[in-house]
Scaffold this active site. Sequence first.
Site, mmCIF file in Angstrom:
data_model
loop_
_atom_site.group_PDB
_atom_site.id
_atom_site.type_symbol
_atom_site.label_atom_id
_atom_site.label_comp_id
_atom_site.label_asym_id
_atom_site.label_seq_id
_atom_site.Cartn_x
_atom_site.Cartn_y
_atom_site.Cartn_z
ATOM 1 N N LYS A 120 46.471 33.764 37.340
ATOM 2 C CA LYS A 120 45.578 33.130 38.315
ATOM 3 C C LYS A 120 44.176 32.917 37.722
ATOM 4 C CE LYS A 120 43.459 35.110 41.442
ATOM 5 N NZ LYS A 120 42.474 35.593 42.296
ATOM 6 N N ASP A 138 45.631 32.062 45.144
ATOM 7 C CA ASP A 138 45.131 33.375 45.556
ATOM 8 C C ASP A 138 45.573 33.614 47.004
ATOM 9 O OD1 ASP A 138 43.506 31.876 47.201
ATOM 10 O OD2 ASP A 138 41.626 32.764 46.518
#
Length: 212
Positions: A120, A138
């Site tokens: 991420k 997220d």
Amino acid sequence: MNHNLYAAVTEYFTKAMPDAKTELKYGNPFQLLVAVRLSAQCTDKRVNMVTPALFERFPDAESLAKADFDEVIKYTKSISYPNSKTRDIIAAAQIIVEKFGGTLPTTVEELETLPGVGRKTANVVASVLYGAEVMPVDTHVFRVAARIGLTKNAKNPLQAEKQLEEGFDNNILGRAHHWLILHGRYVCTARNPKCKECGLTEICHYYLNAQQ
Ligand code: SF4
């Protein structure tokens, strides 16, 4: 894949949030990497409170690579998980200096080799800095995409990432990432989403299901 839904969401956010971008403050690519690492399980607001002083003292990889843990943590101690994050940013700075000549690498694969940088974080940095056509997922993106109906039965962030990357046009993935984060942060909040303030009620699956 519901192409009409993706088109409607794109149309809405293009008008509602034409300039969506990261809320993290940074002055160079290395500072963005540090800010993103510090922001894991912490708010951007809190990160933005500590990074100005941190970046003034350690503005780049060279300076942070030579820093003592005890000095750096004075700046980062109010962030969540300060010990591991502080160790990671110093170690990342050292690797950037030793292996990449002091310049932040540009590919997701290279970024992922840095301490504390997972998929991420690498995707966020590559997307914001280099326009990589990726969709970092997220907690906000995961929740909002599922509520609207952009993702279907995604069991984890990776599945959501794949569905979103397929659904949105490649050239708007970077902006779409920020649309969903900001919408999740301020409107489609985890508890009690503010549907009355939201412009997506005519197409949002969560809202439409709740009306039945
Ligand atoms: S209508 Fe409600 S649940 Fe749907 S996106 Fe908007 S705030 Fe979230």
